[in-house]
Design a protein around this motif. Structure first.
Motif, PDB file in Angstrom:
ATOM      1  N   GLY A   1      10.677   4.279  16.650  1.00 31.21           N
ATOM      2  CA  GLY A   1      10.160   3.212  15.809  1.00 31.21           C
ATOM      3  C   GLY A   1      11.259   2.328  15.261  1.00 31.21           C
ATOM      4  O   GLY A   1      12.380   2.309  15.781  1.00 31.21           O
ATOM      5  N   VAL A   2      10.907   1.603  14.209  1.00 30.76           N
ATOM      6  CA  VAL A   2      11.855   0.700  13.548  1.00 30.76           C
ATOM      7  C   VAL A   2      11.889   1.043  12.066  1.00 30.76           C
ATOM      8  O   VAL A   2      10.950   1.627  11.525  1.00 30.76           O
ATOM      9  N   ALA A   3      12.976   0.664  11.406  1.00 32.54           N
ATOM     10  CA  ALA A   3      13.131   1.007   9.990  1.00 32.54           C
ATOM     11  C   ALA A   3      13.778  -0.138   9.224  1.00 32.54           C
ATOM     12  O   ALA A   3      14.458  -1.000   9.805  1.00 32.54           O
ATOM     13  N   LEU A   4      13.571  -0.123   7.917  1.00 27.58           N
ATOM     14  CA  LEU A   4      14.243  -1.015   6.985  1.00 27.58           C
ATOM     15  C   LEU A   4      14.819  -0.185   5.846  1.00 27.58           C
ATOM     16  O   LEU A   4      14.153   0.718   5.329  1.00 27.58           O
ATOM     17  N   LEU A   5      16.048  -0.501   5.473  1.00 30.95           N
ATOM     18  CA  LEU A   5      16.697   0.083   4.309  1.00 30.95           C
ATOM     19  C   LEU A   5      17.012  -1.036   3.334  1.00 30.95           C
ATOM     20  O   LEU A   5      17.422  -2.131   3.758  1.00 30.95           O
ATOM     21  N   SER A   6      16.857  -0.775   2.043  1.00 26.67           N
ATOM     22  CA  SER A   6      17.106  -1.796   1.027  1.00 26.67           C
ATOM     23  C   SER A   6      17.750  -1.170  -0.196  1.00 26.67           C
ATOM     24  O   SER A   6      17.394  -0.061  -0.605  1.00 26.67           O
ATOM     25  N   LYS A   7      18.678  -1.895  -0.812  1.00 24.09           N
ATOM     26  CA  LYS A   7      19.286  -1.429  -2.051  1.00 24.09           C
ATOM     27  C   LYS A   7      18.286  -1.446  -3.200  1.00 24.09           C
ATOM     28  O   LYS A   7      18.385  -0.650  -4.131  1.00 24.09           O
ATOM     29  N   GLN A   8      17.320  -2.370  -3.143  1.00 26.83           N
ATOM     30  CA  GLN A   8      16.295  -2.478  -4.176  1.00 26.83           C
ATOM     31  C   GLN A   8      14.957  -1.958  -3.629  1.00 26.83           C
ATOM     32  O   GLN A   8      14.728  -1.993  -2.425  1.00 26.83           O
ATOM     33  N   PRO A   9      14.068  -1.494  -4.498  1.00 29.79           N
ATOM     34  CA  PRO A   9      12.776  -0.989  -4.015  1.00 29.79           C
ATOM     35  C   PRO A   9      11.986  -2.069  -3.267  1.00 29.79           C
ATOM     36  O   PRO A   9      12.129  -3.261  -3.534  1.00 29.79           O
ATOM     37  N   PHE A  10      11.160  -1.633  -2.340  1.00 26.73           N
ATOM     38  CA  PHE A  10      10.239  -2.540  -1.663  1.00 26.73           C
ATOM     39  C   PHE A  10       9.053  -2.803  -2.572  1.00 26.73           C
ATOM     40  O   PHE A  10       8.468  -1.873  -3.127  1.00 26.73           O
ATOM     41  N   THR A  11       8.702  -4.062  -2.722  1.00 24.11           N
ATOM     42  CA  THR A  11       7.522  -4.403  -3.526  1.00 24.11           C
ATOM     43  C   THR A  11       6.267  -4.432  -2.672  1.00 24.11           C
ATOM     44  O   THR A  11       5.155  -4.347  -3.197  1.00 24.11           O
ATOM     45  N   SER A  12       6.444  -4.554  -1.362  1.00 25.00           N
ATOM     46  CA  SER A  12       5.330  -4.406  -0.415  1.00 25.00           C
ATOM     47  C   SER A  12       5.913  -4.047   0.931  1.00 25.00           C
ATOM     48  O   SER A  12       7.075  -4.348   1.217  1.00 25.00           O
ATOM     49  N   GLU A  13       5.112  -3.397   1.756  1.00 23.32           N
ATOM     50  CA  GLU A  13       5.572  -3.011   3.090  1.00 23.32           C
ATOM     51  C   GLU A  13       4.359  -2.806   3.985  1.00 23.32           C
ATOM     52  O   GLU A  13       3.319  -2.301   3.549  1.00 23.32           O
ATOM     53  N   ARG A  14       4.494  -3.223   5.237  1.00 25.25           N
ATOM     54  CA  ARG A  14       3.388  -3.072   6.170  1.00 25.25           C
ATOM     55  C   ARG A  14       3.918  -3.047   7.597  1.00 25.25           C
ATOM     56  O   ARG A  14       4.973  -3.612   7.900  1.00 25.25           O
ATOM     57  N   SER A  15       3.172  -2.396   8.450  1.00 25.64           N
ATOM     58  CA  SER A  15       3.485  -2.331   9.866  1.00 25.64           C
ATOM     59  C   SER A  15       2.480  -3.181  10.615  1.00 25.64           C
ATOM     60  O   SER A  15       1.280  -3.115  10.338  1.00 25.64           O
TER      61      SER A  15
END
Length: 269
Positions: free
Chosen positions: A100-114
């Motif tokens: 699959g694919v991924a995202l990393l962020s220093k700040q929290p995600f406020t929304s996320e969807r596939s």
């Protein structure tokens, strides 16, 4: 300033995958990226599920203990740096892995969807593709970030791109779309993106300071019999964003190879 990185990790498929993960982790620690997009994020089909995971995307495949993004986040956390991450499952790769694919962020995600971008939705068909879309704060501004692994032009890239484009059509936050696009620079796929109503620019072409170019060398999986070095990994950004730097990493020159793809980083003002 905001810093972004994209890499097709080819995870767990190299000769020394643990070392590759460590090299990637050290680069992340040194560069302090705001957002990281990863592709070919694998976990073994038969490895144990994570029972309590720092993972919130609904309606997604079970996260396993050896998920590459999870292991990377754990490596960083052990060294005092916290990244939030999310992962979207696409298909079975090499008969052994959930890929699959991924995202990393220093700040929290406020929304996320596939978002399913492919014509097929079958984990046993490698043509099945999903893009991961999330919102997060970057340098005090809300941005919409995307990690995608797309098909080749001959394998329906055009319709995959149009599905993602339609999904993002009403997005008001600035866009940063990263990943393995499998369409070289100055070919119809690349031109399709640059002509998109999303009004994007290629950060590597727009940057004031640039190092490197190609992101794959000749003959790799999916590019059998290719005899050229090609640029197929990109960071596309909204026109209103100003990119100051773009660099190709892990190309076997200044930094060792850690995948069959090189990484791309950019700095946005």
């Amino acid at each position: 300033m905001a810093k972004f990185l994209t890499l097709n990790t080819h995870s767990w498929l190299g000769e020394d995958s643990e070392l590759a993960l460590e090299i990637l982790g050290k680069q992340i620690l040194a560069a302090d990226y705001d957002v990281i997009a990863l592709q070919e994020v694998n976990q073994r089909i038969d490895s144990p599920d994570v029972l309590q995971a720092p993972y919130t995307l609904e309606n997604q495949h079970h996260l396993h203990e050896d998920n590459y993004a999870l292991k990377l986040v754990e490596y960083l956390k052990e060294r005092g740096v916290n990244y939030y991450f999310t992962w979207a499952y696409g298909h079975i790769g090499y008969d052994e892995y959930h890929e699959g694919v991924a995202l990393l962020s220093k700040q929290p995600f406020t929304s996320e969807r596939s978002v399913l971008t492919s014509n097929v939705d079958d984990e046993y068909d490698y043509h099945t593709r999903r893009a991961l879309i999330a919102k997060t704060q970057v340098a005090g501004q809300e941005m919409c970030v995307v990690s995608g692994h797309f098909s080749w032009w001959k394998n329906d890239f055009k319709s995959e791109w149009h599905r993602l484009e339609a999904t993002l059509a009403t997005e008001e936050a600035p866009l940063v779309i990263m990943g393995d696009f499998n369409n070289p620079e100055n070919t119809p796929g690349h031109e399709l993106i640059l002509a998109s109503p999303l009004k994007l620019k290629d950060s590597h072409l727009a940057a004031k300071e640039v190092t490197g170019g190609a992101t794959i060398l000749q003959d790799i999986d999916g590019w059998e019999n290719n005899d050229k070095a090609l640029r197929i990994d990109y960071i596309f950004i909204s026109q209103q964003l100003e990119v100051t730097q773009s660099h190709v990493l892990f190309d076997g020159k200044e930094q060792p190879l850690i995948s069959d793809h090189f990484g791309v980083e950019c700095v946005i003002k």
